[in-house]
Structure formats: C-alpha cells, structure tokens
Scaffold this motif. Structure first.
Motif, PDB file in Angstrom:
ATOM      1  N   ALA A 185       5.342  -5.887  -0.673  1.00 16.21           N
ATOM      2  CA  ALA A 185       6.092  -4.725  -1.164  1.00 16.21           C
ATOM      3  C   ALA A 185       5.174  -3.751  -1.896  1.00 16.21           C
ATOM      4  O   ALA A 185       5.336  -2.526  -1.790  1.00 16.21           O
ATOM      5  CB  ALA A 185       7.220  -5.179  -2.084  1.00 16.21           C
ATOM      6  N   ALA A 186       4.203  -4.279  -2.636  1.00 14.36           N
ATOM      7  CA  ALA A 186       3.244  -3.418  -3.326  1.00 14.36           C
ATOM      8  C   ALA A 186       2.358  -2.690  -2.326  1.00 14.36           C
ATOM      9  O   ALA A 186       2.025  -1.513  -2.508  1.00 14.36           O
ATOM     10  CB  ALA A 186       2.393  -4.241  -4.293  1.00 14.36           C
ATOM     11  N   LEU A 187       1.970  -3.378  -1.268  1.00 11.28           N
ATOM     12  CA  LEU A 187       1.162  -2.743  -0.224  1.00 11.28           C
ATOM     13  C   LEU A 187       1.918  -1.568   0.399  1.00 11.28           C
ATOM     14  O   LEU A 187       1.349  -0.496   0.614  1.00 11.28           O
ATOM     15  CB  LEU A 187       0.798  -3.762   0.856  1.00 11.28           C
ATOM     16  CG  LEU A 187      -0.012  -3.226   2.036  1.00 11.28           C
ATOM     17  CD1 LEU A 187      -1.392  -2.768   1.587  1.00 11.28           C
ATOM     18  CD2 LEU A 187      -0.131  -4.276   3.128  1.00 11.28           C
ATOM     19  N   VAL A 188       3.203  -1.761   0.661  1.00 13.46           N
ATOM     20  CA  VAL A 188       4.017  -0.689   1.239  1.00 13.46           C
ATOM     21  C   VAL A 188       4.143   0.476   0.253  1.00 13.46           C
ATOM     22  O   VAL A 188       4.031   1.650   0.643  1.00 13.46           O
ATOM     23  CB  VAL A 188       5.396  -1.229   1.645  1.00 13.46           C
ATOM     24  CG1 VAL A 188       6.339  -0.084   2.020  1.00 13.46           C
ATOM     25  CG2 VAL A 188       5.266  -2.200   2.811  1.00 13.46           C
ATOM     26  N   ALA A 189       4.362   0.165  -1.031  1.00 12.99           N
ATOM     27  CA  ALA A 189       4.472   1.222  -2.035  1.00 12.99           C
ATOM     28  C   ALA A 189       3.166   2.004  -2.152  1.00 12.99           C
ATOM     29  O   ALA A 189       3.171   3.238  -2.283  1.00 12.99           O
ATOM     30  CB  ALA A 189       4.859   0.623  -3.386  1.00 12.99           C
ATOM     31  N   ASP A 190       2.045   1.300  -2.117  1.00 13.21           N
ATOM     32  CA  ASP A 190       0.746   1.970  -2.149  1.00 13.21           C
ATOM     33  C   ASP A 190       0.562   2.858  -0.915  1.00 13.21           C
ATOM     34  O   ASP A 190       0.116   4.008  -1.020  1.00 13.21           O
ATOM     35  CB  ASP A 190      -0.386   0.939  -2.207  1.00 13.21           C
ATOM     36  CG  ASP A 190      -0.460   0.221  -3.545  1.00 13.21           C
ATOM     37  OD1 ASP A 190       0.275   0.596  -4.474  1.00 13.21           O
ATOM     38  OD2 ASP A 190      -1.252  -0.746  -3.641  1.00 13.21           O
ATOM     39  N   PHE A 191       0.903   2.324   0.244  1.00  9.05           N
ATOM     40  CA  PHE A 191       0.735   3.067   1.499  1.00  9.05           C
ATOM     41  C   PHE A 191       1.605   4.326   1.503  1.00  9.05           C
ATOM     42  O   PHE A 191       1.220   5.353   2.064  1.00  9.05           O
ATOM     43  CB  PHE A 191       1.091   2.162   2.681  1.00  9.05           C
ATOM     44  CG  PHE A 191       0.577   2.647   4.006  1.00  9.05           C
ATOM     45  CD1 PHE A 191      -0.707   2.333   4.429  1.00  9.05           C
ATOM     46  CD2 PHE A 191       1.372   3.422   4.842  1.00  9.05           C
ATOM     47  CE1 PHE A 191      -1.196   2.781   5.643  1.00  9.05           C
ATOM     48  CE2 PHE A 191       0.902   3.866   6.068  1.00  9.05           C
ATOM     49  CZ  PHE A 191      -0.385   3.547   6.474  1.00  9.05           C
ATOM     50  N   ARG A 192       2.765   4.226   0.857  1.00  9.97           N
ATOM     51  CA  ARG A 192       3.662   5.382   0.803  1.00  9.97           C
ATOM     52  C   ARG A 192       2.987   6.556   0.112  1.00  9.97           C
ATOM     53  O   ARG A 192       3.157   7.710   0.520  1.00  9.97           O
ATOM     54  CB  ARG A 192       4.954   4.999   0.076  1.00  9.97           C
ATOM     55  CG  ARG A 192       6.014   6.097   0.068  1.00  9.97           C
ATOM     56  CD  ARG A 192       7.311   5.629  -0.577  1.00  9.97           C
ATOM     57  NE  ARG A 192       7.925   4.572   0.220  1.00  9.97           N
ATOM     58  CZ  ARG A 192       8.124   3.322  -0.199  1.00  9.97           C
ATOM     59  NH1 ARG A 192       7.731   2.963  -1.412  1.00  9.97           N
ATOM     60  NH2 ARG A 192       8.696   2.441   0.575  1.00  9.97           N
ATOM     61  N   VAL A 193       2.215   6.278  -0.935  1.00 13.70           N
ATOM     62  CA  VAL A 193       1.489   7.338  -1.630  1.00 13.70           C
ATOM     63  C   VAL A 193       0.187   7.680  -0.915  1.00 13.70           C
ATOM     64  O   VAL A 193      -0.139   8.853  -0.705  1.00 13.70           O
ATOM     65  CB  VAL A 193       1.199   6.923  -3.089  1.00 13.70           C
ATOM     66  CG1 VAL A 193       0.257   7.923  -3.768  1.00 13.70           C
ATOM     67  CG2 VAL A 193       2.498   6.797  -3.869  1.00 13.70           C
ATOM     68  N   ASN A 194      -0.571   6.668  -0.503  1.00 11.75           N
ATOM     69  CA  ASN A 194      -1.921   6.884   0.023  1.00 11.75           C
ATOM     70  C   ASN A 194      -1.944   7.551   1.384  1.00 11.75           C
ATOM     71  O   ASN A 194      -2.896   8.268   1.703  1.00 11.75           O
ATOM     72  CB  ASN A 194      -2.663   5.543   0.091  1.00 11.75           C
ATOM     73  CG  ASN A 194      -2.910   4.950  -1.288  1.00 11.75           C
ATOM     74  OD1 ASN A 194      -3.032   5.673  -2.268  1.00 11.75           O
ATOM     75  ND2 ASN A 194      -2.967   3.628  -1.367  1.00 11.75           N
ATOM     76  N   VAL A 195      -0.922   7.315   2.194  1.00 15.05           N
ATOM     77  CA  VAL A 195      -0.925   7.850   3.559  1.00 15.05           C
ATOM     78  C   VAL A 195       0.346   8.639   3.873  1.00 15.05           C
ATOM     79  O   VAL A 195       0.282   9.799   4.282  1.00 15.05           O
ATOM     80  CB  VAL A 195      -1.112   6.723   4.599  1.00 15.05           C
ATOM     81  CG1 VAL A 195      -1.205   7.305   6.010  1.00 15.05           C
ATOM     82  CG2 VAL A 195      -2.364   5.905   4.293  1.00 15.05           C
ATOM     83  N   ALA A 196       1.507   8.023   3.673  1.00 11.78           N
ATOM     84  CA  ALA A 196       2.750   8.700   4.040  1.00 11.78           C
ATOM     85  C   ALA A 196       2.963   9.967   3.227  1.00 11.78           C
ATOM     86  O   ALA A 196       3.467  10.974   3.741  1.00 11.78           O
ATOM     87  CB  ALA A 196       3.938   7.748   3.878  1.00 11.78           C
ATOM     88  N   GLY A 197       2.557   9.944   1.957  1.00  9.33           N
ATOM     89  CA  GLY A 197       2.676  11.150   1.144  1.00  9.33           C
ATOM     90  C   GLY A 197       1.819  12.283   1.679  1.00  9.33           C
ATOM     91  O   GLY A 197       2.227  13.453   1.652  1.00  9.33           O
ATOM     92  N   ALA A 198       0.636  11.933   2.170  1.00  3.25           N
ATOM     93  CA  ALA A 198      -0.232  12.956   2.759  1.00  3.25           C
ATOM     94  C   ALA A 198       0.421  13.574   3.990  1.00  3.25           C
ATOM     95  O   ALA A 198       0.408  14.794   4.177  1.00  3.25           O
ATOM     96  CB  ALA A 198      -1.582  12.340   3.124  1.00  3.25           C
TER      97      ALA A 198
END
Length: 212
Positions: free
Chosen positions: A92-105
């Motif tokens: 779940a933390a990996l997904v939350a990180d990915f949401r900011v690191n990639v999906a947010g971009a």
C-alpha cells in the motif's frame, strides 16, 4: 497591447531544488507558480516573480485546479519516499508513493497539455533521480527507485509522443544528493532545467543526466 510574461509552474516547491528552479526561471523573466501541499511553510520564499499556491501531487483534482490557467513550462519536482528494504515495503505504501512519483506527474501533464497542443509549444520537465539508473545504489530507497524509474519511462515516452508536435518532455536525472555547496548544488542543477527548456525544436533532448 498587453504582453504577459511566460509562465513556469513548479510542482513540489520547497526550499531546496524547487526554489532554485523557481529562482532561475524567474530570473529569465518567467512568472513562476510554486505549488506545495502547505505553501504557508514556504511563504518567506515568495518573491516578485514567484507566487505560491496549494496543490497535492497525489490528488489529480487538486493539480488540475492549481494548473487551470495553463503554463508554458511545467516542472514536476514532487516525490514521496517510504524508507524500507525492497522485501519489506508495504504494498500500500508503494502504491501511495507511486501515486505521487509517477501518477501525479501524468495528471499534471494531462492538465496543461491541451493548451500546449493548441499552441504547438511548451516544456514538461521532470526531476529524475540516479536511482532510476542504478536502483541498487541505496536499498532502503527501493520504493523511490521504482518511482524514479517509472518517471523516467513516462518522460521518455511523452518525449517520443510530443516532440513531433513541438512540445518538449524531458527529465533532468540527478545522480547524487542535492546539497548546497556541493557538486550537486541546487543552483547548478536548476541551470540544467533551463538548458533543457532552451533546446530548440528538432533538437529536443529526452534527458540530461546531472552528475555534478
């Protein structure tokens, strides 16, 4: 006839690299919008050409609202990192990180791209990391390494898609720890962002690897 200055939006504004990038573009005559989750924390960094506003890089609606007026240069400098060895990362933390690191971009790009397409120009510049090139360099940052690899892939695929349209997508991949007074001084790195933006049509680079 009113001539408005070009606009640069820096997502992930803070006292380090984000502020350095904002200052560098402001020095070139840009009106800079610095976006942060809590801009009040950075109020002292506002300047004549640097305005601060709130946006959450993990919330596409928040990004869309903050970028509603469009921009000529989009800088995506936001990141989220959960420190854990790769075998111990909470999914779940990996997904939350990915949401900011990639999906947010991607969400930020999709917010500003319609106007850039209509104008046939614009720059989309992402803060990459050396962990995208060597993910084993610091194992406790495995989640960030995955995010930076994903961001680098996004930047390069956007570059391939958009360069023929006159829109420049690229990454400044910072292969070291950003710190004032070092080879990775934020002001020196900010110069690489401006250099990438200045690439002429037909000679857009997908990446600058900043090694100090």
């Amino acid at each position: 006839m009113n001539h408005h200055p070009p606009r640069c939006s820096v997502i992930g504004f803070g006292p380090g690299l984000g502020h350095a990038i904002a200052r560098r573009f402001a020095g070139e005559g840009f009106a800079v919008l610095g976006l942060a989750r809590d801009p009040a924390r950075h109020a002292a960094l506002a300047a004549e050409r640097i305005t601060l506003a709130a946006a959450d890089a993990g919330d596409p609606d928040s990004l869309a609202a903050a970028l509603a007026d469009g921009t000529d240069v989009l800088v995506y400098n936001a990141y989220r990192a959960t420190m854990a060895a790769p075998s111990e990362i909470d999914p779940a933390a990996l997904v939350a990180d990915f949401r900011v690191n990639v999906a947010g971009a991607l969400a930020a790009v999709q917010s500003v791209l319609p106007r850039m397409r209509a104008q046939g120009r614009g720059s989309l510049i992402f803060t990459g990391g050396g962990l995208a090139l060597d993910p084993t360099g610091w194992l406790p940052a495995a989640s960030l390494a995955i995010g930076k690899a994903g961001l680098r892939s996004l930047a390069q695929t956007l570059h391939a898609e958009l360069a023929p349209l006159g829109i420049h997508a690229g990454t400044v991949t910072v292969a070291g720890a950003v710190a004032p007074g070092t080879a990775f001084d934020p002001d020196r790195i900010a110069e690489a962002f401006l250099d990438l933006h200045r690439d002429p049509p037909g000679a857009f680079r997908a990446e600058i690897i900043f090694r100090g």
